[in-house]
Design a protein around this motif. Structure first.
Motif, PDB file in Angstrom:
ATOM      1  N   MET A 113       0.830  -1.189   0.000  1.00 56.51           N
ATOM      2  CA  MET A 113       0.000   0.000   0.000  1.00 56.51           C
ATOM      3  C   MET A 113       0.871   1.248   0.000  1.00 56.51           C
ATOM      4  O   MET A 113       0.938   1.984  -0.956  1.00 56.51           O
ATOM      5  CB  MET A 113      -0.920  -0.020   1.207  1.00 56.51           C
ATOM      6  N   ALA A 114       1.561   1.503   1.091  1.00 61.92           N
ATOM      7  CA  ALA A 114       2.421   2.668   1.167  1.00 61.92           C
ATOM      8  C   ALA A 114       3.820   2.197   1.518  1.00 61.92           C
ATOM      9  O   ALA A 114       3.987   1.298   2.310  1.00 61.92           O
ATOM     10  CB  ALA A 114       1.901   3.635   2.228  1.00 61.92           C
ATOM     11  N   GLU A 115       4.787   2.835   0.927  1.00 73.28           N
ATOM     12  CA  GLU A 115       6.166   2.461   1.183  1.00 73.28           C
ATOM     13  C   GLU A 115       6.970   3.705   1.496  1.00 73.28           C
ATOM     14  O   GLU A 115       6.593   4.813   1.142  1.00 73.28           O
ATOM     15  CB  GLU A 115       6.763   1.760  -0.038  1.00 73.28           C
ATOM     16  N   ILE A 116       8.088   3.484   2.138  1.00 76.70           N
ATOM     17  CA  ILE A 116       8.972   4.600   2.426  1.00 76.70           C
ATOM     18  C   ILE A 116       9.631   5.026   1.120  1.00 76.70           C
ATOM     19  O   ILE A 116      10.109   4.215   0.350  1.00 76.70           O
ATOM     20  CB  ILE A 116      10.020   4.208   3.479  1.00 76.70           C
ATOM     21  N   SER A 117       9.639   6.318   0.866  1.00 76.30           N
ATOM     22  CA  SER A 117      10.156   6.861  -0.392  1.00 76.30           C
ATOM     23  C   SER A 117      11.670   6.705  -0.467  1.00 76.30           C
ATOM     24  O   SER A 117      12.356   6.661   0.535  1.00 76.30           O
ATOM     25  CB  SER A 117       9.789   8.344  -0.488  1.00 76.30           C
ATOM     26  N   GLY A 118      12.164   6.666  -1.690  1.00 74.24           N
ATOM     27  CA  GLY A 118      13.588   6.554  -1.894  1.00 74.24           C
ATOM     28  C   GLY A 118      14.322   7.873  -1.674  1.00 74.24           C
ATOM     29  O   GLY A 118      15.525   7.902  -1.508  1.00 74.24           O
ATOM     30  N   ASN A 119      13.628   8.984  -1.684  1.00 75.24           N
ATOM     31  CA  ASN A 119      14.237  10.287  -1.488  1.00 75.24           C
ATOM     32  C   ASN A 119      14.684  10.417  -0.028  1.00 75.24           C
ATOM     33  O   ASN A 119      13.886  10.344   0.881  1.00 75.24           O
ATOM     34  CB  ASN A 119      13.234  11.380  -1.849  1.00 75.24           C
ATOM     35  N   ASP A 120      15.990  10.647   0.194  1.00 76.33           N
ATOM     36  CA  ASP A 120      16.523  10.722   1.552  1.00 76.33           C
ATOM     37  C   ASP A 120      16.046  11.963   2.300  1.00 76.33           C
ATOM     38  O   ASP A 120      16.037  11.984   3.525  1.00 76.33           O
ATOM     39  CB  ASP A 120      18.056  10.695   1.516  1.00 76.33           C
ATOM     40  N   LEU A 121      15.686  13.012   1.583  1.00 84.25           N
ATOM     41  CA  LEU A 121      15.222  14.232   2.232  1.00 84.25           C
ATOM     42  C   LEU A 121      13.787  14.117   2.741  1.00 84.25           C
ATOM     43  O   LEU A 121      13.386  14.845   3.634  1.00 84.25           O
ATOM     44  CB  LEU A 121      15.331  15.410   1.256  1.00 84.25           C
ATOM     45  N   MET A 122      13.040  13.206   2.148  1.00 87.72           N
ATOM     46  CA  MET A 122      11.648  13.009   2.557  1.00 87.72           C
ATOM     47  C   MET A 122      11.616  12.305   3.916  1.00 87.72           C
ATOM     48  O   MET A 122      12.335  11.344   4.135  1.00 87.72           O
ATOM     49  CB  MET A 122      10.892  12.144   1.547  1.00 87.72           C
ATOM     50  N   LYS A 123      10.762  12.815   4.782  1.00 90.27           N
ATOM     51  CA  LYS A 123      10.561  12.193   6.089  1.00 90.27           C
ATOM     52  C   LYS A 123       9.066  12.106   6.334  1.00 90.27           C
ATOM     53  O   LYS A 123       8.269  12.803   5.712  1.00 90.27           O
ATOM     54  CB  LYS A 123      11.222  13.021   7.193  1.00 90.27           C
ATOM     55  N   TRP A 124       8.700  11.236   7.243  1.00 93.99           N
ATOM     56  CA  TRP A 124       7.295  11.091   7.618  1.00 93.99           C
ATOM     57  C   TRP A 124       6.988  11.995   8.803  1.00 93.99           C
ATOM     58  O   TRP A 124       7.753  12.067   9.761  1.00 93.99           O
ATOM     59  CB  TRP A 124       6.992   9.636   7.983  1.00 93.99           C
ATOM     60  N   TYR A 125       5.838  12.669   8.699  1.00 92.44           N
ATOM     61  CA  TYR A 125       5.377  13.571   9.745  1.00 92.44           C
ATOM     62  C   TYR A 125       3.931  13.237  10.070  1.00 92.44           C
ATOM     63  O   TYR A 125       3.199  12.690   9.235  1.00 92.44           O
ATOM     64  CB  TYR A 125       5.457  15.040   9.285  1.00 92.44           C
ATOM     65  N   VAL A 126       3.543  13.593  11.274  1.00 89.22           N
ATOM     66  CA  VAL A 126       2.148  13.438  11.668  1.00 89.22           C
ATOM     67  C   VAL A 126       1.589  14.837  11.896  1.00 89.22           C
ATOM     68  O   VAL A 126       2.258  15.704  12.464  1.00 89.22           O
ATOM     69  CB  VAL A 126       2.009  12.535  12.925  1.00 89.22           C
ATOM     70  N   VAL A 127       0.379  15.048  11.410  1.00 87.94           N
ATOM     71  CA  VAL A 127      -0.275  16.347  11.518  1.00 87.94           C
ATOM     72  C   VAL A 127      -1.568  16.166  12.299  1.00 87.94           C
ATOM     73  O   VAL A 127      -2.359  15.272  12.004  1.00 87.94           O
ATOM     74  CB  VAL A 127      -0.585  16.925  10.108  1.00 87.94           C
ATOM     75  N   ARG A 128      -1.774  17.010  13.299  1.00 89.32           N
ATOM     76  CA  ARG A 128      -2.983  16.952  14.127  1.00 89.32           C
ATOM     77  C   ARG A 128      -4.120  17.627  13.369  1.00 89.32           C
ATOM     78  O   ARG A 128      -3.978  18.762  12.891  1.00 89.32           O
ATOM     79  CB  ARG A 128      -2.726  17.672  15.447  1.00 89.32           C
ATOM     80  N   VAL A 129      -5.260  16.911  13.254  1.00 91.18           N
ATOM     81  CA  VAL A 129      -6.433  17.447  12.551  1.00 91.18           C
ATOM     82  C   VAL A 129      -7.659  17.307  13.448  1.00 91.18           C
ATOM     83  O   VAL A 129      -7.620  16.600  14.454  1.00 91.18           O
ATOM     84  CB  VAL A 129      -6.677  16.714  11.207  1.00 91.18           C
TER      85      VAL A 129
END
Length: 182
Positions: A1-17
């Motif tokens: 479904m979702a995978e970690i991107s190959g771009n090293d600058l990309m990071k995962w963040y969580v946003v409060r909604v």
């Protein structure tokens, strides 16, 4: 479904909604990605972890999507001024749109959980309680009335006591073989 991107600058963040606005925020962010193609270089994907949950209503199996983390949306992005600006302008995002960074092990656990749920199917939401009157809807004892004696969550079964020829007889039935008598 979702995978970690190959771009090293990309990071995962969580946003409060705002709670129950997770899907709407995802739609807004996806629309922003379609409008501005350069934003796609800095915001790779938006994810709302969901699971399918079966519930039994009026003796019928009903499937609905349930948010795994209510009030949160995950994004994979480079945290630039442009991305922060888009987050601040998106309706439904709280705390000024400041995302919190997720650790790699947290991301792998969450993504692994989401992927596992898409493979294994859905959980069952139990609405039965000990002492509740039920009617058997399936199997050789269909249309018999009984009382729930035990709820076995791990096996998705119920122990129901019915009267057969004047004797109390225990039956082990799945959630889908009974419905509430009310």
């Amino acid at each position: 479904m979702a995978e970690i991107s190959g771009n090293d600058l990309m990071k995962w963040y969580v946003v409060r909604v705002l709670s129950s606005k997770e899907k709407k925020v995802k739609e807004y962010l996806d629309a922003a990605l379609k409008r501005d193609e350069t934003l796609g270089m800095e915001l790779a994907q938006v994810l709302v972890p969901m699971e399918k949950v079966y519930s039994i209503r009026n003796g019928k199996k009903v499937v609905k999507d349930k948010c795994l983390y209510p009030g949160y949306v995950m994004i994979e992005a480079v945290l630039s001024a442009k991305v922060v600006s888009v987050l601040k302008e998106t309706p439904g995002i709280m705390a000024g749109g400041q995302p919190g960074e997720l650790q790699a092990d947290e991301v792998n656990r969450i993504l692994g959980k989401v992927d596992a749920m898409s493979v294994t199917g859905a959980g069952v939401e139990v609405s039965f309680k000990v002492g509740e009157n039920v009617v058997v809807t399936d199997g050789p004892f269909a249309s018999f009335s009984g009382v729930v004696e035990e709820v076995m969550d791990e096996r998705k079964k119920l122990k129901v006591i019915v009267k057969i020829l004047g004797r109390r007889t225990p039956l082990e039935l799945s959630y889908f073989q009974v419905k509430s008598e009310s």
